[in-house]
Design an enzyme around this catalytic site. Structure first.
Site, PDB file in Angstrom:
ATOM      1  N   ASP A  43      -1.841  10.767  -1.992  1.00  0.00           N
ATOM      2  CA  ASP A  43      -2.159   9.745  -3.003  1.00  0.00           C
ATOM      3  C   ASP A  43      -2.477  10.351  -4.356  1.00  0.00           C
ATOM      4  O   ASP A  43      -2.435   9.665  -5.372  1.00  0.00           O
ATOM      5  CB  ASP A  43      -3.343   8.894  -2.534  1.00  0.00           C
ATOM      6  CG  ASP A  43      -2.897   7.953  -1.440  1.00  0.00           C
ATOM      7  OD1 ASP A  43      -2.771   8.401  -0.285  1.00  0.00           O
ATOM      8  OD2 ASP A  43      -2.651   6.776  -1.757  1.00  0.00           O
ATOM      9  N   ARG A  59      -7.363  -0.455  -6.842  1.00  0.00           N
ATOM     10  CA  ARG A  59      -7.625   0.616  -5.870  1.00  0.00           C
ATOM     11  C   ARG A  59      -7.857   1.924  -6.638  1.00  0.00           C
ATOM     12  O   ARG A  59      -7.153   2.206  -7.610  1.00  0.00           O
ATOM     13  CB  ARG A  59      -6.467   0.780  -4.874  1.00  0.00           C
ATOM     14  CG  ARG A  59      -6.333  -0.419  -3.925  1.00  0.00           C
ATOM     15  CD  ARG A  59      -5.430  -0.119  -2.748  1.00  0.00           C
ATOM     16  NE  ARG A  59      -6.064   0.741  -1.763  1.00  0.00           N
ATOM     17  CZ  ARG A  59      -5.415   1.274  -0.719  1.00  0.00           C
ATOM     18  NH1 ARG A  59      -4.122   1.049  -0.563  1.00  0.00           N
ATOM     19  NH2 ARG A  59      -6.055   2.030   0.144  1.00  0.00           N
ATOM     20  N   GLN A  79      -2.144   2.467  10.077  1.00  0.00           N
ATOM     21  CA  GLN A  79      -0.846   2.447   9.388  1.00  0.00           C
ATOM     22  C   GLN A  79       0.224   3.195  10.180  1.00  0.00           C
ATOM     23  O   GLN A  79       1.410   2.885  10.067  1.00  0.00           O
ATOM     24  CB  GLN A  79      -0.972   3.069   7.993  1.00  0.00           C
ATOM     25  CG  GLN A  79      -1.734   2.239   6.980  1.00  0.00           C
ATOM     26  CD  GLN A  79      -3.192   2.643   6.900  1.00  0.00           C
ATOM     27  OE1 GLN A  79      -3.781   3.063   7.901  1.00  0.00           O
ATOM     28  NE2 GLN A  79      -3.783   2.507   5.735  1.00  0.00           N
ATOM     29  N   ASN A 118      -5.176  12.553   0.714  1.00  0.00           N
ATOM     30  CA  ASN A 118      -4.352  11.631   1.503  1.00  0.00           C
ATOM     31  C   ASN A 118      -5.260  10.883   2.477  1.00  0.00           C
ATOM     32  O   ASN A 118      -6.478  11.090   2.498  1.00  0.00           O
ATOM     33  CB  ASN A 118      -3.259  12.422   2.237  1.00  0.00           C
ATOM     34  CG  ASN A 118      -2.200  11.517   2.852  1.00  0.00           C
ATOM     35  OD1 ASN A 118      -1.667  10.643   2.162  1.00  0.00           O
ATOM     36  ND2 ASN A 118      -1.890  11.693   4.120  1.00  0.00           N
ATOM     37  N   LYS A 119      -4.673  10.042   3.281  1.00  0.00           N
ATOM     38  CA  LYS A 119      -5.415   9.185   4.201  1.00  0.00           C
ATOM     39  C   LYS A 119      -6.430   9.975   5.019  1.00  0.00           C
ATOM     40  O   LYS A 119      -6.155  11.091   5.462  1.00  0.00           O
ATOM     41  CB  LYS A 119      -4.405   8.481   5.110  1.00  0.00           C
ATOM     42  CG  LYS A 119      -4.981   7.514   6.119  1.00  0.00           C
ATOM     43  CD  LYS A 119      -5.849   6.440   5.509  1.00  0.00           C
ATOM     44  CE  LYS A 119      -5.167   5.672   4.391  1.00  0.00           C
ATOM     45  NZ  LYS A 119      -6.102   4.814   3.627  1.00  0.00           N
ATOM     46  N   ARG A 178       0.873  -1.172   0.000  1.00  0.00           N
ATOM     47  CA  ARG A 178       0.000   0.000   0.000  1.00  0.00           C
ATOM     48  C   ARG A 178       0.911   1.222   0.000  1.00  0.00           C
ATOM     49  O   ARG A 178       2.119   1.113   0.095  1.00  0.00           O
ATOM     50  CB  ARG A 178      -1.013  -0.008   1.160  1.00  0.00           C
ATOM     51  CG  ARG A 178      -0.683  -0.800   2.390  1.00  0.00           C
ATOM     52  CD  ARG A 178       0.423  -0.218   3.212  1.00  0.00           C
ATOM     53  NE  ARG A 178       0.191   1.183   3.466  1.00  0.00           N
ATOM     54  CZ  ARG A 178       1.108   2.069   3.768  1.00  0.00           C
ATOM     55  NH1 ARG A 178       2.378   1.714   3.843  1.00  0.00           N
ATOM     56  NH2 ARG A 178       0.832   3.329   3.981  1.00  0.00           N
ATOM     57  N   GLY A 179       0.274   2.403  -0.089  1.00  0.00           N
ATOM     58  CA  GLY A 179       1.074   3.623  -0.262  1.00  0.00           C
ATOM     59  C   GLY A 179       1.187   3.894  -1.755  1.00  0.00           C
ATOM     60  O   GLY A 179       1.523   3.001  -2.543  1.00  0.00           O
ATOM     61  N   ALA A 180       0.904   5.151  -2.140  1.00  0.00           N
ATOM     62  CA  ALA A 180       0.749   5.469  -3.562  1.00  0.00           C
ATOM     63  C   ALA A 180       1.951   5.048  -4.434  1.00  0.00           C
ATOM     64  O   ALA A 180       1.775   4.363  -5.450  1.00  0.00           O
ATOM     65  CB  ALA A 180       0.453   6.958  -3.713  1.00  0.00           C
TER      66      ALA A 180
HETATM   67  C1  LIG Z   1       4.161   7.954   0.301  1.00  0.00           C
HETATM   68  S1  LIG Z   1       2.622   7.340   0.505  1.00  0.00           S
HETATM   69  C2  LIG Z   1       1.397   8.641   0.547  1.00  0.00           C
HETATM   70  C3  LIG Z   1       0.072   8.034   0.765  1.00  0.00           C
HETATM   71  O1  LIG Z   1      -0.089   6.955  -0.107  1.00  0.00           O
HETATM   72  C4  LIG Z   1      -0.121   7.578   2.219  1.00  0.00           C
HETATM   73  O2  LIG Z   1      -0.048   8.692   3.062  1.00  0.00           O
HETATM   74  C5  LIG Z   1      -1.466   6.918   2.339  1.00  0.00           C
HETATM   75  O3  LIG Z   1      -2.474   7.566   2.488  1.00  0.00           O
HETATM   76  C6  LIG Z   1      -1.498   5.450   2.171  1.00  0.00           C
HETATM   77  O4  LIG Z   1      -2.797   4.920   2.225  1.00  0.00           O
HETATM   78  P1  LIG Z   1      -2.994   3.345   2.147  1.00  0.00           P
HETATM   79  O5  LIG Z   1      -4.491   3.164   2.244  1.00  0.00           O
HETATM   80  O6  LIG Z   1      -2.253   2.755   3.298  1.00  0.00           O
HETATM   81  O7  LIG Z   1      -2.465   2.890   0.809  1.00  0.00           O
END
Ligand SMILES: CSC[C@@H](O)[C@@H](O)C(=O)COP(=O)(O)O
EC number: 5.3.1.23
Length: 361
Positions: free
Chosen positions: A240, A88, A199, A250-251, A51-53
């Protein structure tokens, strides 16, 4: 970054085999798994083994490369794109990586596509490491300035995990922090736990701990209080999807931190590599698709039981429903600056365009 002294990336290749750290088990276990076909890559992205963009993008690139080994025809190329893209909805890096792969591979003879795809996926992964390293150097300058002005410990608040496991290496929001820590600056990180999937508690705390960066885990609602009492010098988060106007998605919960930061005069920075910019989108609130995840992530929490098993525990009454939007949009007006691989710029269309004249349409 290192785990117990051994350098790791979040995704890597051993010969023809692509391996990842299955992040569902962090921080309790570093479980490495091989992904061997398209279905495995799609599951790993959709069910958040990765996970993470930026990591979602790199994984999709490798997924395309592995899928092309099974079928590299023109129709399969489109089909692989569709299947991987459907995993996603919010992180634009997914589409960015798949578009880049398809554009490079489509002109090639089918027989050459799989090998070329693997090389391009390697390049995307390597580039991500370098972009994040550069973000770290630009963010370091910001932290240095605060340390010089303040003359003591710099307290940085972050939300979710925009650390090295969310990228191929370094992280986005964490890269300036690692660079500052490595340069001997006294940094301390307030780590939002980041309900519902935690996370922050599970991954950010784990990686900062592994690297020896001082940090404290806080509940998501503590940030405003800490800012009111002068205990946060800056916020750095990831994103993201960043719009051409500088809105950042973002999250879930990031927006509330930005509001609290603005109300308390705390600088709010967003760290991003350029593949996270969606130049087609202007109004983030109106246009960015927000992933809605399972209500079970809200009604239950996951943790380690006394026997060392990972279990889900219900925290709400049976029969109570839940909504689970996974991301929110922070309008550009609340963002102090965007920390990119080319430097720090204001979150507005002209500054972004001036920073990336070659990428802006
Ligand atoms: C460098 S990662 C930036 C974002 O992807 C991060 O902050 C985030 O929101 C991740 O969400 P996730 O749902 O864990 O994929």
């Amino acid at each position: 970054m290192k785990i117990d002294g051994t350098p790791f990336r979040s995704i890597w290749r051993a010969g023809e085999t692509v391996r990842i750290i299955d992040q569902r088990w962090l921080p309790h276990e570093v479980r490495v798994v091989a992904l061997s076909d398209r279905a495995a890559f799609a599951t790993a992205i959709r069910d958040m083994w990765v996970r993470g963009a930026p990591l979602i993008g790199a994984t999709a690139a490798y997924g395309m490369a592995v899928a092309l080994r099974a079928d590299a025809s023109d129709s399969a190329l489109d089909d692989h794109w569709q299947v991987l893209h459907a995993t996603r909805p919010t992180a634009i890096n997914l589409r960015w990586a798949l578009d880049r792969m398809r554009a490079a591979l489509a002109p090639l003879p089918a027989a050459d596509r799989a090998a070329a795809a693997l090389a391009l996926a390697d390049a995307i992964a390597d580039e991500d490491v370098e972009l994040n390293r550069q973000i770290g150097l630009h963010g370091l300058a910001l932290i240095k300035a605060i340390a010089a002005r303040k003359g003591g410990r710099v307290n940085i608040l972050t939300h979710c995990n925009a650390g090295w496991p969310a990228t191929v290496d370094w992280g986005t929001a964490t890269s300036p922090i690692y660079h500052a820590h490595n340069a001997g600056i006294d940094v301390h990180v307030w780590v939002d736990e980041t309900r519902p999937r935690n996370q922050g508690a599970q991954i950010t705390a784990w990686e900062l701990n592994a690297h020896g960066v001082p940090h404290s885990l806080i509940v998501d609602n503590a940030g405003g209080h800490l800012m009111q009492h002068g205990q946060v010098d800056m916020v750095i988060v990831g994103t993201d999807r960043t719009t051409a106007n500088g809105d950042v998605c973002n999250k879930i919960g990031t927006y509330l931190k930005a509001l609290a930061a603005r109300a308390n005069g705390v600088p709010f920075y967003v760290a991003l590599p350029s593949p996270t910019i969606d130049w087609r989108v202007k109004d983030g609130v109106a246009e960015i698709p927000i992933e809605e995840r399972s209500p079970a992530e809200v009604t239950h929490v996951q943790g380690l039981d006394p026997e060392g098993r990972i279990v889900q525990v219900r925290i709400s009454p049976t029969g109570t429903g839940a909504a689970n939007p996974a991301f929110d949009v922070t309008p550009a007006t609340l963002v102090t600056g965007l920390i990119t691989e080319r430097g720090v710029c204001a979150a507005n269309p002209s500054a972004l365009r001036a920073m990336f004249p070659d990428l802006a349409p």
